[in-house]
Scaffold this motif. Structure first.
Motif, short mmCIF file in Angstrom:
data_model
loop_
_atom_site.label_atom_id
_atom_site.label_comp_id
_atom_site.label_asym_id
_atom_site.label_seq_id
_atom_site.Cartn_x
_atom_site.Cartn_y
_atom_site.Cartn_z
N PHE B 34 0.83 -1.20 0.00
CA PHE B 34 0.00 0.00 0.00
C PHE B 34 0.87 1.26 0.00
CE2 PHE B 34 -3.94 -2.17 1.34
CZ PHE B 34 -3.43 -3.34 1.86
N TYR B 36 0.03 5.21 1.19
CA TYR B 36 -0.91 6.17 1.75
C TYR B 36 -0.27 7.55 1.71
CZ TYR B 36 -4.21 2.75 3.79
OH TYR B 36 -5.16 1.77 3.99
N LEU B 46 -5.67 6.43 1.31
CA LEU B 46 -5.11 5.43 0.42
C LEU B 46 -4.86 6.03 -0.96
CD1 LEU B 46 -4.37 2.40 0.00
CD2 LEU B 46 -6.70 2.12 -0.88
N LYS B 49 -2.97 0.42 -4.05
CA LYS B 49 -2.60 -0.83 -3.39
C LYS B 49 -2.35 -1.91 -4.41
CE LYS B 49 -7.37 -2.40 -2.69
NZ LYS B 49 -8.43 -2.75 -1.70
N THR B 51 -2.54 -6.08 -4.51
CA THR B 51 -2.89 -7.33 -3.82
C THR B 51 -2.53 -8.51 -4.70
OG1 THR B 51 -5.17 -7.10 -4.60
CG2 THR B 51 -4.69 -6.28 -2.39
N PHE B 90 3.49 7.34 2.89
CA PHE B 90 3.83 6.16 3.67
C PHE B 90 3.59 4.90 2.85
CE2 PHE B 90 4.58 7.87 7.88
CZ PHE B 90 3.92 9.09 7.84
N ASN B 98 -4.40 -11.19 8.61
CA ASN B 98 -5.20 -10.33 9.47
C ASN B 98 -5.24 -8.88 8.98
OD1 ASN B 98 -2.68 -9.32 10.06
ND2 ASN B 98 -2.55 -10.21 12.10
N TYR B 99 -4.60 -8.63 7.85
CA TYR B 99 -4.59 -7.30 7.25
C TYR B 99 -3.96 -6.23 8.14
CZ TYR B 99 -7.71 -9.47 3.89
OH TYR B 99 -8.25 -10.30 2.95
N GLN B 100 -3.17 -6.62 9.12
CA GLN B 100 -2.46 -5.61 9.90
C GLN B 100 -1.37 -5.03 9.02
OE1 GLN B 100 -1.02 -6.96 13.66
NE2 GLN B 100 -3.04 -7.27 14.52
N LEU B 101 -1.18 -3.73 9.12
CA LEU B 101 -0.21 -3.04 8.29
C LEU B 101 1.08 -2.78 9.06
CD1 LEU B 101 -2.51 -0.40 6.54
CD2 LEU B 101 -1.56 -2.48 5.56
N TRP B 103 4.29 -0.39 8.72
CA TRP B 103 4.48 0.87 8.05
C TRP B 103 5.95 1.25 7.92
CZ3 TRP B 103 0.23 3.81 6.44
CH2 TRP B 103 -1.01 3.36 6.90
#
Lengths: 115, 113
Positions: B34, B36, B46, B49, B51, B90, B98-101, B103
Motif C-alpha cells: 500500500f 498512503y 489510500l 494498493k 494485492t 507512507f 489479518n490485514y495488519q499493516l 508501516w
C-alpha cells in the motif's frame, strides 16, 4: 458515506493527567484500529478490534493505556497517567466487512501534547 | 517478521519534474502493498494498493507504483509533480492473515516552484 470521526482534534494536558479519545468508524465497519503516530515516524498499531472483541493488543502499554469498544461501534482510547513520551497523533481506522477488507480508512487523528 | 524501508525521509523535486519515492519490503509470504498519503493535520488516505494481478498499479492523483518481486520493491512514481502533491507518503505491507499493516517511516515530498 461519512468517514471515520475522531474527537477531540487537539488536546494539551500536563503529565500525569488522564485523557480520552473517541472514534466512530464508518457505518458497518467491523474492524477498528487505534494507532500512535509520533512525529517523523510511521503509525504504530496499539490495538485492533473485531466488533467488540480484541484481536491484537500486543503493543498497547497496558499499564497506562486502555481501550474499549463496548457495543462494537464507537471506541474510546484512554491514557492514565500520561507521560511526556505520549505526545503524538492518535489515529483511528476501520475496515469494511466485505469488499475491500484489506483497505483501512483513517480518521483525521487527535494530536496530543503532554507538557 | 515483515518490515518496510522508505529511502529518504525528505525528497525535493521541482514542479513538473518526475516524482520517485522508494519503498522496499521484507516479507516471507506474498505481500499486500500500500501507499498512503498524509496531508498536514489530516489522516491517512489510500493512494493505491497491490494485492494480486497486474504488477503496475494506478492510483489517485496520477500516481502509480510497480510491484517488483525480485527486487522486493514497490516504488511510487508520478510523471509530473504538482504543488498540491506536497505531503508525507507512507508505504505499508501486510499479509492476508489479518490485514495488519507494517508501516515505513514515511517520506516527506517537497515541491519547489
Amino acid at each position: 458515506e461519512a468517514g471515520v470521526a475522531q474527537s477531540p482534534r487537539y488536546k494539551i494536558i500536563e503529565k500525569r493527567q488522564s485523557v480520552a479519545f473517541w472514534c466512530n468508524p464508518i457505518s458497518g465497519h467491523a474492524t477498528l484500529y487505534w494507532y500512535q503516530q509520533i512525529l517523523g515516524q510511521g503509525p504504530k498499531l496499539l490495538i485492533q478490534f473485531q466488533n467488540n472483541g480484541v484481536v491484537d493488543d500486543s503493543q498497547l502499554p497496558k499499564d497506562r493505556f486502555s481501550a474499549e469498544r463496548l457495543k462494537g461501534v464507537d471506541s474510546t482510547l484512554k491514557i492514565q497517567p500520561a507521560k511526556l513520551e505520549d505526545s503524538a497523533v492518535y489515529l483511528c481506522a476501520s475496515t469494511p466487512t466485505s469488499g475491500s477488507t484489506d483497505t483501512q480508512y483513517f480518521g483525521p487523528g487527535t494530536r496530543l501534547t503532554v507538557l | 517478521a515483515q518490515s518496510v524501508t522508505q529511502l529518504g525521509s525528505h525528497v525535493s523535486v521541482s514542479e513538473g519534474a518526475l516524482v520517485l519515492l522508494r519503498c522496499n519490503y521484507s516479507s516471507s509470504v506474498p505481500p499486500y502493498l500500500f501507499w498512503y498519503v498524509q496531508y498536514p493535520n489530516q489522516g491517512l488516505q489510500l493512494l493505491l494498493k497491490y494485492t494480486t494481478g497486474a504488477t503496475l498499479v494506478k492510483g489517485i492523483n496520477g500516481f502509480e507504483a510497480e510491484f517488483k518481486k525480485s527486487e522486493t520493491s514497490f516504488h511510487l512514481t508520478k510523471p509530473s509533480a504538482h504543488m498540491s502533491d506536497a505531503a508525507e507518503y507512507f508505504c505499508a505491507v501486510s499479509d492476508d492473515s489479518n490485514y495488519q499493516l507494517i508501516w515505513g517511516a514515511g517520506t516527506k515530498l517537497i515541491i519547489k516552484p
